[in-house]
Design a protein around this motif. Sequence first.
Motif, PDB file in Angstrom:
ATOM      1  N   LYS A 195     -15.911  59.917 -49.099  1.00 44.25           N
ATOM      2  CA  LYS A 195     -16.503  59.945 -50.436  1.00 44.25           C
ATOM      3  C   LYS A 195     -17.122  61.307 -50.742  1.00 44.25           C
ATOM      4  O   LYS A 195     -16.976  61.837 -51.856  1.00 44.25           O
ATOM      5  CB  LYS A 195     -17.558  58.849 -50.549  1.00 44.25           C
ATOM      6  CG  LYS A 195     -18.179  58.733 -51.937  1.00 44.25           C
ATOM      7  CD  LYS A 195     -19.183  57.584 -51.998  1.00 44.25           C
ATOM      8  CE  LYS A 195     -19.798  57.464 -53.378  1.00 44.25           C
ATOM      9  NZ  LYS A 195     -20.775  56.345 -53.448  1.00 44.25           N
ATOM     10  N   ASN A 196     -17.799  61.897 -49.758  1.00 45.05           N
ATOM     11  CA  ASN A 196     -18.444  63.194 -49.969  1.00 45.05           C
ATOM     12  C   ASN A 196     -17.449  64.290 -50.328  1.00 45.05           C
ATOM     13  O   ASN A 196     -17.807  65.253 -51.022  1.00 45.05           O
ATOM     14  CB  ASN A 196     -19.220  63.615 -48.715  1.00 45.05           C
ATOM     15  CG  ASN A 196     -20.603  63.002 -48.679  1.00 45.05           C
ATOM     16  OD1 ASN A 196     -21.030  62.340 -49.617  1.00 45.05           O
ATOM     17  ND2 ASN A 196     -21.311  63.219 -47.580  1.00 45.05           N
ATOM     18  N   PHE A 197     -16.219  64.144 -49.872  1.00 50.01           N
ATOM     19  CA  PHE A 197     -15.213  65.164 -50.138  1.00 50.01           C
ATOM     20  C   PHE A 197     -14.194  64.714 -51.186  1.00 50.01           C
ATOM     21  O   PHE A 197     -13.152  65.343 -51.366  1.00 50.01           O
ATOM     22  CB  PHE A 197     -14.508  65.561 -48.837  1.00 50.01           C
ATOM     23  CG  PHE A 197     -15.358  66.438 -47.952  1.00 50.01           C
ATOM     24  CD1 PHE A 197     -15.239  67.818 -48.018  1.00 50.01           C
ATOM     25  CD2 PHE A 197     -16.288  65.884 -47.088  1.00 50.01           C
ATOM     26  CE1 PHE A 197     -16.021  68.640 -47.206  1.00 50.01           C
ATOM     27  CE2 PHE A 197     -17.076  66.694 -46.277  1.00 50.01           C
ATOM     28  CZ  PHE A 197     -16.951  68.073 -46.336  1.00 50.01           C
ATOM     29  N   GLY A 198     -14.513  63.622 -51.864  1.00 41.37           N
ATOM     30  CA  GLY A 198     -13.697  63.206 -53.001  1.00 41.37           C
ATOM     31  C   GLY A 198     -12.449  62.419 -52.663  1.00 41.37           C
ATOM     32  O   GLY A 198     -11.531  62.343 -53.487  1.00 41.37           O
ATOM     33  N   TYR A 199     -12.424  61.808 -51.486  1.00 40.44           N
ATOM     34  CA  TYR A 199     -11.254  61.033 -51.080  1.00 40.44           C
ATOM     35  C   TYR A 199     -11.520  59.532 -51.189  1.00 40.44           C
ATOM     36  O   TYR A 199     -12.677  59.086 -51.210  1.00 40.44           O
ATOM     37  CB  TYR A 199     -10.846  61.394 -49.653  1.00 40.44           C
ATOM     38  CG  TYR A 199     -10.285  62.782 -49.542  1.00 40.44           C
ATOM     39  CD1 TYR A 199      -8.938  63.034 -49.798  1.00 40.44           C
ATOM     40  CD2 TYR A 199     -11.114  63.855 -49.212  1.00 40.44           C
ATOM     41  CE1 TYR A 199      -8.429  64.327 -49.716  1.00 40.44           C
ATOM     42  CE2 TYR A 199     -10.613  65.146 -49.133  1.00 40.44           C
ATOM     43  CZ  TYR A 199      -9.269  65.372 -49.387  1.00 40.44           C
ATOM     44  OH  TYR A 199      -8.771  66.649 -49.316  1.00 40.44           O
ATOM     45  N   LYS A 200     -10.457  58.784 -51.237  1.00 39.39           N
ATOM     46  CA  LYS A 200     -10.522  57.331 -51.382  1.00 39.39           C
ATOM     47  C   LYS A 200     -11.222  56.689 -50.184  1.00 39.39           C
ATOM     48  O   LYS A 200     -10.915  56.994 -49.031  1.00 39.39           O
ATOM     49  CB  LYS A 200      -9.100  56.777 -51.510  1.00 39.39           C
ATOM     50  CG  LYS A 200      -9.007  55.261 -51.537  1.00 39.39           C
ATOM     51  CD  LYS A 200      -7.537  54.828 -51.528  1.00 39.39           C
ATOM     52  CE  LYS A 200      -7.415  53.307 -51.417  1.00 39.39           C
ATOM     53  NZ  LYS A 200      -5.996  52.892 -51.336  1.00 39.39           N
ATOM     54  N   GLU A 201     -12.167  55.797 -50.474  1.00 36.02           N
ATOM     55  CA  GLU A 201     -12.805  55.033 -49.396  1.00 36.02           C
ATOM     56  C   GLU A 201     -11.834  53.975 -48.872  1.00 36.02           C
ATOM     57  O   GLU A 201     -10.911  53.552 -49.575  1.00 36.02           O
ATOM     58  CB  GLU A 201     -14.088  54.383 -49.903  1.00 36.02           C
ATOM     59  CG  GLU A 201     -15.164  55.404 -50.268  1.00 36.02           C
ATOM     60  CD  GLU A 201     -16.446  54.752 -50.736  1.00 36.02           C
ATOM     61  OE1 GLU A 201     -17.087  54.062 -49.932  1.00 36.02           O
ATOM     62  OE2 GLU A 201     -16.778  54.910 -51.932  1.00 36.02           O
ATOM     63  N   ARG A 202     -12.067  53.540 -47.629  1.00 32.99           N
ATOM     64  CA  ARG A 202     -11.144  52.640 -46.951  1.00 32.99           C
ATOM     65  C   ARG A 202     -11.792  51.309 -46.599  1.00 32.99           C
ATOM     66  O   ARG A 202     -12.990  51.235 -46.312  1.00 32.99           O
ATOM     67  CB  ARG A 202     -10.628  53.307 -45.679  1.00 32.99           C
ATOM     68  CG  ARG A 202      -9.783  54.552 -45.946  1.00 32.99           C
ATOM     69  CD  ARG A 202      -8.510  54.195 -46.681  1.00 32.99           C
ATOM     70  NE  ARG A 202      -7.584  55.332 -46.775  1.00 32.99           N
ATOM     71  CZ  ARG A 202      -6.321  55.214 -47.140  1.00 32.99           C
ATOM     72  NH1 ARG A 202      -5.829  54.024 -47.464  1.00 32.99           N
ATOM     73  NH2 ARG A 202      -5.546  56.280 -47.201  1.00 32.99           N
ATOM     74  N   THR A 203     -10.976  50.241 -46.608  1.00 32.08           N
ATOM     75  CA  THR A 203     -11.475  48.922 -46.235  1.00 32.08           C
ATOM     76  C   THR A 203     -11.633  48.841 -44.724  1.00 32.08           C
ATOM     77  O   THR A 203     -11.092  49.653 -43.966  1.00 32.08           O
ATOM     78  CB  THR A 203     -10.499  47.822 -46.681  1.00 32.08           C
ATOM     79  OG1 THR A 203      -9.282  47.941 -45.909  1.00 32.08           O
ATOM     80  CG2 THR A 203     -10.178  47.935 -48.161  1.00 32.08           C
ATOM     81  N   GLN A 204     -12.344  47.816 -44.299  1.00 34.02           N
ATOM     82  CA  GLN A 204     -12.540  47.626 -42.863  1.00 34.02           C
ATOM     83  C   GLN A 204     -11.218  47.364 -42.142  1.00 34.02           C
ATOM     84  O   GLN A 204     -10.994  47.853 -41.032  1.00 34.02           O
ATOM     85  CB  GLN A 204     -13.513  46.474 -42.608  1.00 34.02           C
ATOM     86  CG  GLN A 204     -14.022  46.424 -41.185  1.00 34.02           C
ATOM     87  CD  GLN A 204     -15.219  45.533 -41.013  1.00 34.02           C
ATOM     88  OE1 GLN A 204     -15.110  44.442 -40.452  1.00 34.02           O
ATOM     89  NE2 GLN A 204     -16.368  45.966 -41.482  1.00 34.02           N
ATOM     90  N   GLU A 213      -8.309  48.498 -43.026  1.00 28.81           N
ATOM     91  CA  GLU A 213      -7.614  49.777 -42.923  1.00 28.81           C
ATOM     92  C   GLU A 213      -8.159  50.606 -41.768  1.00 28.81           C
ATOM     93  O   GLU A 213      -7.394  51.166 -40.964  1.00 28.81           O
ATOM     94  CB  GLU A 213      -7.739  50.549 -44.241  1.00 28.81           C
ATOM     95  CG  GLU A 213      -6.882  49.994 -45.363  1.00 28.81           C
ATOM     96  CD  GLU A 213      -7.118  50.698 -46.676  1.00 28.81           C
ATOM     97  OE1 GLU A 213      -6.123  50.912 -47.401  1.00 28.81           O
ATOM     98  OE2 GLU A 213      -8.275  51.038 -46.998  1.00 28.81           O
ATOM     99  N   ILE A 214      -9.473  50.667 -41.645  1.00 28.92           N
ATOM    100  CA  ILE A 214     -10.088  51.408 -40.540  1.00 28.92           C
ATOM    101  C   ILE A 214      -9.675  50.802 -39.200  1.00 28.92           C
ATOM    102  O   ILE A 214      -9.380  51.530 -38.239  1.00 28.92           O
ATOM    103  CB  ILE A 214     -11.620  51.437 -40.679  1.00 28.92           C
ATOM    104  CG1 ILE A 214     -12.031  52.175 -41.963  1.00 28.92           C
ATOM    105  CG2 ILE A 214     -12.256  52.080 -39.455  1.00 28.92           C
ATOM    106  CD1 ILE A 214     -11.621  53.631 -42.022  1.00 28.92           C
ATOM    107  N   ARG A 215      -9.625  49.494 -39.128  1.00 29.02           N
ATOM    108  CA  ARG A 215      -9.190  48.814 -37.905  1.00 29.02           C
ATOM    109  C   ARG A 215      -7.802  49.317 -37.471  1.00 29.02           C
ATOM    110  O   ARG A 215      -7.546  49.549 -36.286  1.00 29.02           O
ATOM    111  CB  ARG A 215      -9.147  47.299 -38.128  1.00 29.02           C
ATOM    112  CG  ARG A 215      -8.751  46.497 -36.883  1.00 29.02           C
ATOM    113  CD  ARG A 215      -8.395  45.059 -37.258  1.00 29.02           C
ATOM    114  NE  ARG A 215      -9.523  44.357 -37.847  1.00 29.02           N
ATOM    115  CZ  ARG A 215     -10.442  43.714 -37.143  1.00 29.02           C
ATOM    116  NH1 ARG A 215     -10.361  43.664 -35.835  1.00 29.02           N
ATOM    117  NH2 ARG A 215     -11.424  43.084 -37.763  1.00 29.02           N
ATOM    118  N   ALA A 216      -6.914  49.468 -38.447  1.00 32.56           N
ATOM    119  CA  ALA A 216      -5.553  49.921 -38.145  1.00 32.56           C
ATOM    120  C   ALA A 216      -5.504  51.402 -37.803  1.00 32.56           C
ATOM    121  O   ALA A 216      -4.627  51.844 -37.046  1.00 32.56           O
ATOM    122  CB  ALA A 216      -4.638  49.627 -39.328  1.00 32.56           C
TER     123      ALA A 216
END
Length: 221
Positions: free
Chosen positions: A30-39, A41-44
């Motif tokens: 978010k700080n660098f302007g990119y899309k946040e990810r779901t949990q 997605e992070i798991r994968a």
Amino acid sequence: MVKDTIIFDLDGTLLDTLSGLQIGFNYALKNFGYKERTQEEIRAFVGNGIVKALERALNENVEKEKFFQILNSFKEYYQNIMFEYTKPYEGIIPLLKELKEKGYKTAVVSNKFDDAVKKLCEYYFKDLIQTAIGEGYGIRKKPEADGILKTVKELNSSIEKSIYIGDSDVDILTAENIKIPCISVLWGFRDKQFLIDHGGNIFAQTPKDIIKIIEKKLYLS
């Protein structure tokens, strides 16, 4: 040969770190302007080290200097919040206590960055884990064997006496590369079918199963 050296993965195996990883990644993204990810997605994304996870989260080519700015943003923020959003899986502390009481040598080899691995193990496990190694300082990430080779040396043990325990395909491949048994846990970041598809053949449904598998030598079947 008797297996007396039990080497664990960390995230998804001993510690439930998923919430903290998601919060840390999304802070940096978010700080660098990119899309946040779901949990999910992070798991994968996780399992192959933080650099690879960030590459997957960004999902686009990023100039090298900017990439490392994002990476360092994640690392700095994550180390401030990781204890708040991390906990051992149910049954892990009793498992480690039983292993210690029975005289087993215990260690962690993780693809998480080394500073965080050491801090988390010290905070949650203290003397229940004898040595902990993460990526960095000349240690290549799994599935390279560097971390396990360093671990058995530090514990005055050997590959022949070792078992590796993890929750991912990377852990299975790591064990295969060094020719030791791998116990795949089913409470972590990957499901059983995924693990089977990637060569898993020894499974622990609960931490108690790990003692049973080791002491009954079920890894030989």
